[in-house]
Design a protein around this motif. Sequence first.
Motif, PDB file in Angstrom:
ATOM      1  N   ARG A 209      -4.844 -12.773  -0.254  1.00 29.48           N
ATOM      2  CA  ARG A 209      -5.191 -13.542   0.943  1.00 29.48           C
ATOM      3  C   ARG A 209      -5.146 -12.654   2.186  1.00 29.48           C
ATOM      4  NH1 ARG A 209      -5.669 -18.935   0.129  1.00 29.48           N
ATOM      5  NH2 ARG A 209      -4.384 -20.006  -1.430  1.00 29.48           N
ATOM      6  N   ALA A 210      -4.103 -11.827   2.258  1.00 25.04           N
ATOM      7  CA  ALA A 210      -3.895 -10.988   3.439  1.00 25.04           C
ATOM      8  C   ALA A 210      -4.742  -9.720   3.430  1.00 25.04           C
ATOM      9  CB  ALA A 210      -2.418 -10.615   3.549  1.00 25.04           C
ATOM     10  N   GLY A 211      -5.349  -9.406   2.268  1.00 25.01           N
ATOM     11  CA  GLY A 211      -6.137  -8.184   2.174  1.00 25.01           C
ATOM     12  C   GLY A 211      -5.325  -6.954   1.850  1.00 25.01           C
ATOM     13  N   SER A 212      -4.022  -7.124   1.570  1.00 23.53           N
ATOM     14  CA  SER A 212      -3.210  -5.971   1.173  1.00 23.53           C
ATOM     15  C   SER A 212      -3.431  -5.617  -0.289  1.00 23.53           C
ATOM     16  CB  SER A 212      -1.727  -6.244   1.431  1.00 23.53           C
ATOM     17  OG  SER A 212      -1.287  -7.405   0.755  1.00 23.53           O
ATOM     18  N   ALA A 213      -4.091  -6.503  -1.043  1.00 21.18           N
ATOM     19  CA  ALA A 213      -4.591  -6.196  -2.385  1.00 21.18           C
ATOM     20  C   ALA A 213      -6.025  -6.691  -2.454  1.00 21.18           C
ATOM     21  CB  ALA A 213      -3.736  -6.862  -3.460  1.00 21.18           C
TER      22      ALA A 213
END
Length: 480
Positions: A209-213
């Motif tokens: 969701r956060a874009g860290s993956a």
Amino acid sequence: MTEDVIIAQARLPLADPHDCTDAADELSLYEALYDTLVRREGRDYVPRLAVSWAMSEDASTWTFRLREGVAFQDGSLCDAEAVRRSLERMAREDKGYTLGAPGVWRQYLGDAIIETPDAATLTIRLGAPMADLLDVLVQGYVVAPSALPAYDAGDTHRPCGTGAYRLIEASDDHALMARVPGHFAGEPANDRIRFVREPDRARRLAMVRAGSAQVATNLDVVASADLAKDGATQVVSLAPVAIIYLLNAASGPLADARVRRALALALDREALIEEVVPGAARPLHGFVSPLHYGAGDAPARERDPESARALLAEAGFADGLTLGLDCPARLPDEAERLTQALGRQLAAIGVTLDVHLHADREAYAHMVRRKEIRDLCVFDSSPMSTYRVLVEKLDARVRGSWWQGYSNAAVEALIDRGRTTVDRAARSALYAQAYALLQDDPAWLCLYNPLKATGISGNHPDFALPVDTVLDVARLPPLR
């Protein structure tokens, strides 16, 4: 420099590729680093290191023509001799181990004679016919001969294969890989990928969701349904793993086919799914999923408590009976909730469950393999091979690791015919007959196939996992 594509998954078991596993987190690593003679495509197989193959009329000799000019990541040539060494290694008595079951591959390749007439030809002469040999070879990962001594010494963090990615570095928490230029199957879209271990499913979802993956596997199907609002895609796949209860057909009440049939007639699979894993599974109507080669398409017998009670009375249990049930803490993770729900359904036909919980999953698997279960136990059945399920789990003559005393001469006759039936459509029809027989005379309580959710950054409506639901990173779209 291009940023790494981050792939979050629950485990990072960079182990020995010649051991048998159906764990998707492990296989996703192997699929990136190694190649096999063939790859599964739907219910069939397509070339990989082998460009073609032929089977003898008695299904006991297979000949493979290999792709020429393929090199391992150490620069050595991947020729017939290198393939032979890997296949013979996976067939060793100390290899092929999976949770609770030793020497899985040895039973198929242990007495095979593997010959290399020339550098591009491999011949496998089996000790017994096996028309479904590709079901085994699809996990026959080919490792560079130079890397085998390290594996035999227990060092599995220096892999050397011919895969589309090579390992740069690895620890217990991450594995960094770079794509191999000019790979024969085509270069992957993403230059560098980094697998990261995140055991918590909710955290994996938060990462994508956060874009860290950019990729997160094995997410909660319901919780990840709104990923589009975060600019990501939810990919939902039907997993071929079967959630089941193994039944002790060797001794006790369930040795009587009428009692096994009564339990099956008491099932309301849809209600079990709704109560235990709402929205995250599909009813399983037979001993293999609808994704399996040779799976029949007949629906399960309709729930019929009245007929179930009549069968129990005929078997001498008109006043009801109590069954001992073994239940693990995980695999499947919902085992305890499932057992409670099953108990309520079986109570309607006068069956009481005496539940025994087991915290140590590996010890539990060994108990099942030793055939020390009470009357039934929660389990899952994961091989994508219909033939392997029949032989390893249901053939009374083999008495495989997960066989629990079931015997059906008609099913065994179909297994024997399948061994030597070269025509693929004809062999599929034989397994469909076995599917129907096992619906009428159940060896297990077959409940459902889980749904698996994967999250991917961006909008990718056409992306799908392979039929075995193992993430193939070489097929990922561009993610950075």
